[in-house]
Design an enzyme around this catalytic site. Sequence first.
Site, PDB file in Angstrom:
ATOM      1  NE  ARG A 128    -100.614 -63.321 -29.310  1.00  7.54           N
ATOM      2  CZ  ARG A 128    -101.566 -63.136 -30.238  1.00  7.54           C
ATOM      3  NH1 ARG A 128    -101.643 -63.953 -31.287  1.00  7.54           N
ATOM      4  NH2 ARG A 128    -102.429 -62.143 -30.129  1.00  7.54           N
ATOM      5  CE  LYS A 152     -98.779 -70.008 -35.348  1.00  6.95           C
ATOM      6  NZ  LYS A 152     -99.293 -68.705 -35.078  1.00  6.95           N
ATOM      7  CG  ASP A 153    -103.378 -67.658 -37.656  1.00  9.33           C
ATOM      8  OD1 ASP A 153    -103.592 -67.292 -36.513  1.00  9.33           O
ATOM      9  OD2 ASP A 153    -102.264 -67.509 -38.224  1.00  9.33           O
ATOM     10  CG  MET A 209    -102.404 -58.634 -36.644  1.00  3.01           C
ATOM     11  SD  MET A 209    -103.301 -58.709 -35.097  1.00  3.01           S
ATOM     12  CE  MET A 209    -102.432 -59.999 -34.253  1.00  3.01           C
ATOM     13  CD  GLN A 268    -106.737 -65.163 -39.602  1.00  2.00           C
ATOM     14  OE1 GLN A 268    -106.841 -64.468 -38.611  1.00  2.00           O
ATOM     15  NE2 GLN A 268    -105.627 -65.184 -40.318  1.00  2.00           N
ATOM     16  CG  HIS A 293     -95.777 -62.632 -41.152  1.00  2.00           C
ATOM     17  ND1 HIS A 293     -95.095 -62.556 -39.964  1.00  2.00           N
ATOM     18  CD2 HIS A 293     -97.088 -62.583 -40.815  1.00  2.00           C
ATOM     19  CE1 HIS A 293     -95.952 -62.449 -38.967  1.00  2.00           C
ATOM     20  NE2 HIS A 293     -97.164 -62.474 -39.441  1.00  2.00           N
ATOM     21  N   GLY A 349    -102.221 -67.835 -44.047  1.00  2.00           N
ATOM     22  CA  GLY A 349    -101.433 -68.984 -43.628  1.00  2.00           C
ATOM     23  C   GLY A 349    -102.285 -70.068 -42.978  1.00  2.00           C
ATOM     24  CD  GLN A 378    -107.174 -59.621 -35.332  1.00  2.00           C
ATOM     25  OE1 GLN A 378    -107.477 -59.086 -36.398  1.00  2.00           O
ATOM     26  NE2 GLN A 378    -106.343 -60.660 -35.274  1.00  2.00           N
TER      27      GLN A 378
HETATM   28  P1  AMP Z   1    -100.545 -62.453 -38.102  1.00  2.00           P
HETATM   29  O1  AMP Z   1     -99.586 -61.354 -38.355  1.00  2.00           O
HETATM   30  O2  AMP Z   1    -100.153 -63.371 -36.995  1.00  2.00           O
HETATM   31  O3  AMP Z   1    -101.975 -61.970 -38.019  1.00  2.00           O
HETATM   32  O4  AMP Z   1    -100.500 -63.373 -39.393  1.00  2.00           O
HETATM   33  C1  AMP Z   1    -100.694 -62.843 -40.670  1.00  2.00           C
HETATM   34  C2  AMP Z   1    -100.759 -63.975 -41.669  1.00  2.00           C
HETATM   35  O5  AMP Z   1     -99.552 -64.724 -41.615  1.00  2.00           O
HETATM   36  C3  AMP Z   1    -101.907 -64.967 -41.360  1.00  2.00           C
HETATM   37  O6  AMP Z   1    -102.496 -65.381 -42.578  1.00  2.00           O
HETATM   38  C4  AMP Z   1    -101.180 -66.107 -40.691  1.00  2.00           C
HETATM   39  O7  AMP Z   1    -101.813 -67.352 -40.841  1.00  2.00           O
HETATM   40  C5  AMP Z   1     -99.851 -66.085 -41.437  1.00  2.00           C
HETATM   41  N1  AMP Z   1     -98.811 -66.756 -40.640  1.00  2.00           N
HETATM   42  C6  AMP Z   1     -98.392 -66.435 -39.387  1.00  2.00           C
HETATM   43  N2  AMP Z   1     -97.464 -67.338 -38.968  1.00  2.00           N
HETATM   44  C7  AMP Z   1     -97.320 -68.235 -39.959  1.00  2.00           C
HETATM   45  C8  AMP Z   1     -96.532 -69.418 -40.143  1.00  2.00           C
HETATM   46  N3  AMP Z   1     -95.707 -69.864 -39.188  1.00  2.00           N
HETATM   47  N4  AMP Z   1     -96.630 -70.085 -41.305  1.00  2.00           N
HETATM   48  C9  AMP Z   1     -97.476 -69.655 -42.281  1.00  2.00           C
HETATM   49  N5  AMP Z   1     -98.251 -68.566 -42.187  1.00  2.00           N
HETATM   50  C10 AMP Z   1     -98.175 -67.861 -41.046  1.00  2.00           C
END
Ligand code: AMP
Length: 286
Positions: free
Chosen positions: A194, A156-157, A32, A160, A39, A154, A63
């Site tokens: 965030r 992290k989620d 996003m 998901q 990322h 990642g 979402q």
């Molecule tokens: P987002 O932009 O938050 O939707 O995240 C996009 C992708 O980046 C998702 O697969 C997340 O799990 C991954 N991601 C976000 N933050 C982290 C992090 N701190 N470590 C690893 N992957 C991450």
Amino acid sequence: MSVQVVNKINDLINKIKDIKAEGKTIALVPTMGCLHDGHKSLMLKAKSLADIVIISVFVNPIQFCPGEDYDKYPRTLDNDMLVAQSAGVSIIFAPSVNEMYPGLQKFSDLTMVVPPYELTDIMCGKSRIGHFDGVETVVSKLFNIVQPDYACFGMKDIQQLFLIKKMVKDLNFPVEIISCPLIREESGLALSSRNKYLSAEAKIKAITISQALFAVRDSFNAGIKDAKKLLDTALAVLDKDIELEYLEFVDKETFKTIENIESNTICAIAARINNVRLIDNVLLEV
Ligand code: AMP
């Protein structure tokens, strides 16, 4: 080669036809935007796997639940281009909402991909009703548009990631899902777009979220297997201004809730500080 930004689905499809005609492999990293080193680690992994890395930068409205931060979610495409460039990304797919969902008036008009109820009636899915329907739908669209060989997500989620792997298996998407480690700041705080919302003071408090998880892991390694006792360990560490949404223990393979930990278990947390919702998790390995 500098990174190209593509806004239109048809333009991307044409580029992908050319890439495939040259026999090159593609790795996709859905995001996003507001890109950070978390990322970037996914992009570097993608680059190590495939000839061409494509990332998507799309704040996906379907979402977000009513009252969430869709409108104020940070949109930083210029900086995202720099991060993507530094990671060797070839294409940023950054469509408008109308490009992804033409003429969409309400979410119920859309064909959706819906994960099983019992896997979303826990953790983030429980408080963010419909969130994972929106995630699976947009990821399905991205897979159909990009047709990647690999897609990196990642840890992290973590919920998901689990649901995407299941979706790919259940619906036979011809893509290999790559799980990438959670990247933290030196303080332990999980990197997140965030985190930008946090004041310096709130950030110091937010660090206790990861500290609580590390304390759980330490207690677990010291022999405590009872989820309730481990929850107490976490609560003792969390800053008093942090509002806990959930702290759950789920089996790594099934995502079923666990009370007495016997196999590899994910300890996952969601918590709010000054109304900023943050998530994190650790693996408790047996
Ligand atoms: P987002 O932009 O938050 O939707 O995240 C996009 C992708 O980046 C998702 O697969 C997340 O799990 C991954 N991601 C976000 N933050 C982290 C992090 N701190 N470590 C690893 N992957 C991450």
